[in-house]
Scaffold this motif. Structure first.
Motif: not given
Length: 664
Positions: A206-210, A276-291
């Protein structure tokens, strides 16, 4: 309006906040531990208050001491920076009770995101995409293993209360689940005082995109675009850039809107980051929120032209956001690299010691250095080993990358091991230059970017010879009789009647031993390097007096050096050459000694075997903690642990003998 601000932090972030506060006319109060009494942030602030001893739990993490410092100095607000108390809801509530403004989100928002498991339930209700996993409270090891089997391997164990890679383990099979769980729980408890774990499917490549979000107290919110933080080691970021390469406007908007939904779902106020984690298909998934404010916020500032700390202070004082979403635009491209005291070629072990030289590149509109240290400062075992952040901006990604590489060449650090050469190898790799990055970048290209054996090239040999001649000439001048200004010894030019003298020194360069000999005539040095493998190199160098320049076989190069006592550090043509002088071998070396030494300063956490135990190669023998990370010392071969020279809880020095070990 905030009139006096206490910064409950240290290092580069404290200096960064002080700089912005000063520009806004806000008085500042620094806090410090015994290890930081002379630190740069203490010198820059208007006032400074001692909190206590060096360990963070006795100083920066002590809520009562921080609040007492604010009351004593009359501060009407506290900025927690990042790390330490920045995401501590109890501290936020204590500030509220004391009538002191907490520059950050409300305690309820910190609570909501402080537990990764609770955060995922909230995100599910807010229709923010989630990675399949388990985020319940039942922590029975067999129950957790059952969920791991259901999710499917590989899975990721994550500390519910933490971040920064602490308490995190990848598990590839059921056979290793329980040992990985125990290690992750132990590290999480040590770092956060909470060993609650959650499970996630491990997303491959994945890519790590925030997304940087910002909300005010009036219900307004914006996102200031994204950062790609995919290049990581030990789940900690190494290189960050904004905007993320290859992201379409449509995907950027969808991720930004999802991040704002996440922020509004918890009543967020201030600066926050949704990862977010971003996969090669363009789907993204929540990882965490840094407050809190993120370490990598400068790249966002560079591409938006905004000062996020100034935004924080304004929002904390009750002002509305200074801009709306339509007012924000991406301006060019920016990179940030983290300069660490560590050894990338030795499993990224953190380094400690004195910064004999810290000379960053010259700052400009496109080159920025955020640091909290200066030459002469100590990098201690008590805190994170980050020395500085280097941020570069360009009109395009290619231009920004070229500026970053040039700035890294100009950065000079001596006294501790660091990662500058490693960073240059990363950013000059073809895959990185083309934007093909994932969170496995370092592992995928390990053979190319972790060059554990670096050759003693002719340029490096020339640099060492030039330095040794220069040092000997200086020694001669200093030993010349002061009472006789006409003494020929003052010239320091190696003149003698008859043939010129050949001088020879045995040196060690990253484990490679060689004899470097030279004949000096004036400024000209004819050198020869004889390596143990029989390789012979030779050439000429002239170090020009006072100009910081050298002529190497006719090439005119930048040249400067630092004497480290047992050797030197030379900076030449963007290359750092660190070497040690070896004493003459007079046959007194003792090859009978055997044992395992501490790879760094740290605290012994656990002894994993009993004295007298027979062990296999690579079997874990003890665990030590340094700079908030655990490190396991393993058996170098099959053999017997004769005895330990340390105890659990003991603070040990790097290089000290820990285990009497006898190989089979």
């Amino acid at each position: 309006m905030i009139r006096k601000l206490l910064i409950a932090n240290r290092g580069e972030i404290a200096c960064r906040i002080i700089d912005t506060a000063r520009r806004l006319g806000v008085a500042t109060v620094a806090v410090y531990s015994d290890a930081d009494a002379d630190a740069l942030h203490v010198q820059l602030a208007d006032e400074a208050v001692r909190l206590g001893p060096a360990p963070a739990k006795d100083s920066y993490l002590d809520i009562d001491k921080v609040l007492d410092a604010a009351r004593h100095t009359g501060a009407d607000a506290i900025h927690p920076g990042y790390g330490f108390l920045s995401e501590n809801a109890q501290f936020c509530r204590a500030c509220d009770s004391a009538g002191i403004i907490f520059v950050g989100p409300p305690a309820g928002a910190i609570d909501a995101m402080g537990s990764k498991s609770a955060a995922k339930r909230i995100m599910e209700e807010a229709k923010v995409p989630l990675v399949p996993g388990y985020h319940g409270t039942n922590q029975n090891a067999d129950i957790l293993e059952g969920h791991a089997n259901r999710i499917g391997y590989p899975v990721l164990l994550k500390a519910a209360a933490g971040g920064g890679g602490k308490g995190m383990r990848r598990v590839d099979s059921a056979d290793e689940f329980h040992s990985a769980l125990e290690a992750a729980k132990r590290e999480a408890m040590n770092a956060f005082g909470d060993d609650l774990m959650l499970l996630e499917r491990y997303v491959l490549s994945p890519r790590h995109v925030e997304i940087q979000v910002f909300c005010d107290q009036k219900g307004n919110g914006v996102y200031l675009f994204e950062r790609d933080c995919s290049v990581q080691r030990r789940h900690q970021k190494v290189v960050e850039e904004a905007p993320a390469p290859g992201l379409s406007e449509e995907l950027r908007a969808r991720m930004g809107e999802a991040a704002l939904r996440a922020a509004h779902a918890i009543g967020y106020v201030g600066a926050g980051t949704v990862e977010f984690l971003l996969d090669a298909s363009g789907a993204f998934y929540f990882m965490e929120m840094n407050t809190r404010l993120q370490v990598e916020h400068p790249v966002t500032e560079m591409i938006t032209g905004q000062d996020l700390v100034a935004w924080q202070l304004a929002v904390a004082a009750g002002d509305p956001l200074p801009l709306q979403q339509d007012d924000l635009h991406i301006l060019g491209h920016a990179f940030e690299v983290r300069i660490y005291a560590e050894d990338p070629d030795n499993d990224f072990l953190p380094a400690t010691g004195t910064l004999v030289r810290h000379r960053p590149p010259k700052a400009s509109e496109s080159v920025r250095v955020d640091t909290g240290v200066q030459s002469g400062d100590e990098i201690s075992v008590h805190y994170d080993p980050m020395i500085a952040k280097l941020i570069c901006h360009g009109r395009t990604r290619k231009e920004a990358l070229a500026k970053l590489d040039r700035a890294l060449q100009q950065y000079q650090i001596a006294g501790v091991r660091h990662n500058i050469e490693f960073l240059r190898r990363v950013i000059n790799h073809g895959a990185f230059a083309s934007g093909r990055v994932t969170t496995h970048f370092i592992e995928d290209y390990e053979a190319e970017i972790l060059q554990r054996e670096q050759q003693l090239t002719p340029l490096k040999c020339a640099a060492i010879a030039g330095y040794l001649n220069r040092r000997e000439r200086q020694d001669m001048r200093e030993s010349a009789p002061a009472s006789d200004p006409h003494s020929p010894w003052h010239s320091g030019d190696n003149w003698r009647s008859g043939l010129a003298a050949r001088r020879a020194h045995n040196v060690d360069y990253r484990g490679q031993h060689a004899e470097i000999s030279f004949i000096a005539t004036g400024d000209s040095v004819q050198w020869q390097c004889d390596a143990l493998d029989g390789d012979i190199k030779s050439g000429e160098i002239r170090v020009l007096e006072g100009g910081g320049l050298a002529l190497v076989d006719g090439r005119r190069l930048n040249f400067s050096c630092v004497d480290t006592g047992d050797g030197g550090v030379i900076f030449i043509d963007g290359t750092q050459v660190e070497f040690k002088l070896l004493p003459p071998d007079i046959g007194e070396s003792d090859d009978s000694a055997h044992g395992l030494e501490a790879p760094m300063n740290g605290t012994i956490i656990a002894l994993l075997v009993e004295p007298g135990a027979q062990v296999e190669k690579d079997q874990p023998l003890l665990v030590m903690e340094a700079m908030k990370m655990e490190h396991t010392l393993r058996a170098p071969a099959a053999g017997t642990v004769q005895q330990f020279f340390c105890a659990e809880g003991e603070l040990v020095d790097g290089g000290s003998l820990l285990i009497d070990f006898e190989e089979e």
